[in-house]
Motif scaffolding. Structure first.
Motif, short mmCIF file in Angstrom:
data_model
loop_
_atom_site.label_atom_id
_atom_site.label_comp_id
_atom_site.label_asym_id
_atom_site.label_seq_id
_atom_site.Cartn_x
_atom_site.Cartn_y
_atom_site.Cartn_z
N UNK A 253 0.88 -1.18 0.02
CA UNK A 253 -0.14 -0.02 0.03
C UNK A 253 0.87 1.08 0.05
N UNK A 254 1.92 1.13 0.51
CA UNK A 254 2.80 2.42 0.89
C UNK A 254 3.46 2.51 -0.60
N UNK A 255 3.95 1.52 -1.29
CA UNK A 255 4.66 1.74 -2.45
C UNK A 255 3.76 2.30 -3.72
N UNK A 256 2.40 1.66 -3.63
CA UNK A 256 1.64 1.90 -4.53
C UNK A 256 1.59 0.83 -5.90
N UNK A 257 1.05 1.40 -6.98
CA UNK A 257 0.82 0.28 -8.09
C UNK A 257 1.56 1.01 -9.22
N UNK A 258 2.46 0.32 -9.95
CA UNK A 258 2.99 0.99 -11.17
C UNK A 258 1.95 1.35 -12.16
N UNK A 259 1.99 2.38 -12.67
CA UNK A 259 1.18 2.99 -13.54
C UNK A 259 1.22 2.03 -14.77
N UNK A 260 0.05 2.21 -15.80
CA UNK A 260 -0.06 1.68 -16.79
C UNK A 260 -0.45 2.51 -17.90
N UNK A 261 -0.99 2.29 -19.10
CA UNK A 261 -1.08 3.09 -20.12
C UNK A 261 -2.50 3.72 -20.32
N UNK A 262 -3.30 3.61 -19.34
CA UNK A 262 -4.75 4.21 -19.29
C UNK A 262 -4.54 5.08 -18.06
N UNK A 263 -4.83 6.47 -17.85
CA UNK A 263 -4.59 7.32 -16.98
C UNK A 263 -6.08 7.81 -16.76
N UNK A 264 -6.77 7.48 -15.51
CA UNK A 264 -7.95 8.28 -15.23
C UNK A 264 -7.85 9.39 -14.42
N UNK A 265 -7.61 10.57 -15.03
CA UNK A 265 -7.59 11.91 -14.44
C UNK A 265 -8.81 12.78 -14.69
N UNK A 266 -9.26 13.36 -13.71
CA UNK A 266 -10.49 14.27 -14.16
C UNK A 266 -10.28 15.50 -15.06
N UNK A 267 -11.09 15.96 -15.82
CA UNK A 267 -10.91 17.23 -16.32
C UNK A 267 -11.02 18.33 -15.45
N UNK A 268 -10.72 19.39 -15.69
CA UNK A 268 -11.00 20.70 -14.82
C UNK A 268 -12.46 21.04 -14.87
N UNK A 269 -12.89 20.85 -13.52
CA UNK A 269 -14.20 21.55 -13.51
C UNK A 269 -14.43 23.03 -13.58
N UNK A 270 -15.64 23.37 -13.49
CA UNK A 270 -15.86 24.65 -13.77
C UNK A 270 -15.56 25.54 -12.46
N UNK A 271 -15.47 24.98 -11.52
CA UNK A 271 -15.27 25.82 -10.17
C UNK A 271 -13.78 25.45 -9.61
N UNK A 272 -12.89 24.79 -10.42
CA UNK A 272 -11.58 24.47 -9.77
C UNK A 272 -10.87 25.67 -9.72
N UNK A 273 -10.02 25.53 -8.87
CA UNK A 273 -9.10 26.68 -8.40
C UNK A 273 -7.89 26.93 -9.43
N UNK A 274 -7.55 25.78 -10.18
CA UNK A 274 -6.55 25.93 -11.10
C UNK A 274 -6.90 26.39 -12.63
#
Length: 346
Positions: A253-274
């Motif tokens: 759990x501490x190390x985590x899981x090596x990433x693969x070639x599908x990245x689930x990353x949300x788009x920037x929502x309309x109220x996001x600070x960034x």
């Protein structure tokens, strides 16, 4: 090694502090110190050297960045004249997608319309030829695209980079409103095509966090406990060796899981600070992952169509010097604002 010199065609004469401290060995100066331009460790301010060039002059514990307003060709001409050939470990390119749409947002717009597919592909081909000399021998080139032309761009990239140097097609999968299918299902992903400059190019390990319960369900094994209460399961080395060694859950759990070639990353929502209000702005998490995967601290990162400057934010906060550029004055204004806010320099 390379030196920084003033290009008087692009920059106003700037009188710099004549500091007697030595330049960092990676930024050896070839001109009198008071006339050196751009990156110097002993400068402590962000300067707009002209309406086209902005640079940071950070103290020794910080990281330099440069922003230029101009076309990709103009930027590359400047870089070629200032010793940047084979300098960039990562060049990220997010060109128009051949979407046929006018991209509009509160703080900028641009047209992604083309007379024909061959005209668009010729534009991409010309930029491939211009960009490749600036990649380091161990560098990576990332082309961000989507379904409109990704299959054509893969073939073009292989022509310039070499088929054997293609490393990954990464699918960036994101969320958003979905409508029922009539002609086609919802398209909710972009594609990141990654080429290496050579066999010497090496990626860095990047991990996703593991969820303990998910990991246990996936393994479908009995959980054991040591005398000290640490949980573990059996690891195997193949057929007939199912109880070869212990796998401690807290280590996994501490190390985590090596990433693969599908990245689930949300788009920037309309109220996001960034959110900056610039069209097609990409999430910071996406660019941070690319920078971590393909570079080390101190490696130069480049983005010639940087838009809102997310590549710069990701690279600079991860201690990578970065070059940003765009031909859109709205984009450059946003980049300057974001980078200045990061460095907190006046």
């Amino acid at each position: 090694m390379f030196g920084w010199t003033v290009n008087t065609n692009l920059q106003k004469q700037v009188k710099f502090r004549n500091d007697k401290s030595k330049c960092h060995q990676r930024y050896t100066c070839t001109q009198p110190r008071q006339k050196c331009a751009l990156v110097r460790q002993y400068f402590t301010r962000v300067r707009v050297l002209s309406d086209r060039i902005t640079s940071s002059h950070p103290s020794y514990q910080q990281t330099p960045y440069v922003i230029m307003r101009g076309s990709a060709k103009e930027q590359l001409n400047w870089l070629a004249a200032h010793g940047f050939a084979s300098r960039f470990q990562l060049i990220y390119w997010d060109p128009p997608f051949f979407s046929g749409r006018q991209q509009t947002a509160p703080r900028g717009s641009f047209a992604d319309s083309w007379p024909s597919l061959p005209v668009y592909l010729d534009f991409i081909r010309q930029h491939f030829a211009l960009i490749m000399p600036f990649l380091a021998p161990t560098g990576f080139f990332v082309l961000h695209c989507d379904y409109h032309a990704s299959h054509y761009l893969k073939v073009l990239g292989d022509e310039f980079m070499g088929y054997d140097n293609f490393r990954n097609e990464v699918v960036w999968h994101y969320t958003g409103r979905r409508i029922k299918a009539s002609h086609r299902v919802n398209s909710k992903h972009d594609v990141l095509l990654i080429w290496a400059k050579s066999e010497k190019s090496r990626m860095m390990p990047v991990y996703d966090p593991w969820d303990r319960d998910y990991y246990v369900r996936m393994k479908k094994q009995q959980i054991h406990k040591d005398l000290d209460g640490r949980e573990w399961i059996w690891g195997h080395k193949g057929k007939g060796q199912s109880h070869a060694y212990r796998i401690y859950l807290d280590d996994v759990i501490e190390k985590g899981r090596a990433i693969d070639s599908v990245w689930d990353i949300p788009i920037i929502n309309t109220s996001a600070k960034e959110r900056t209000g610039y069209p097609t702005q990409k999430p910071l998490q996406l660019l941070e992952r690319l920078v971590l995967l393909l570079t080390r601290p101190g490696d130069w990162v480049g983005d010639l169509m940087a838009g809102s400057g997310t590549t710069g934010v990701a690279a600079w906060t991860l201690k990578r010097p970065v070059w940003l550029g765009d031909n859109n004055p709205d984009a450059v204004a946003i980049m300057r604002q974001r980078m200045k806010a990061l460095t907190n320099l006046t």
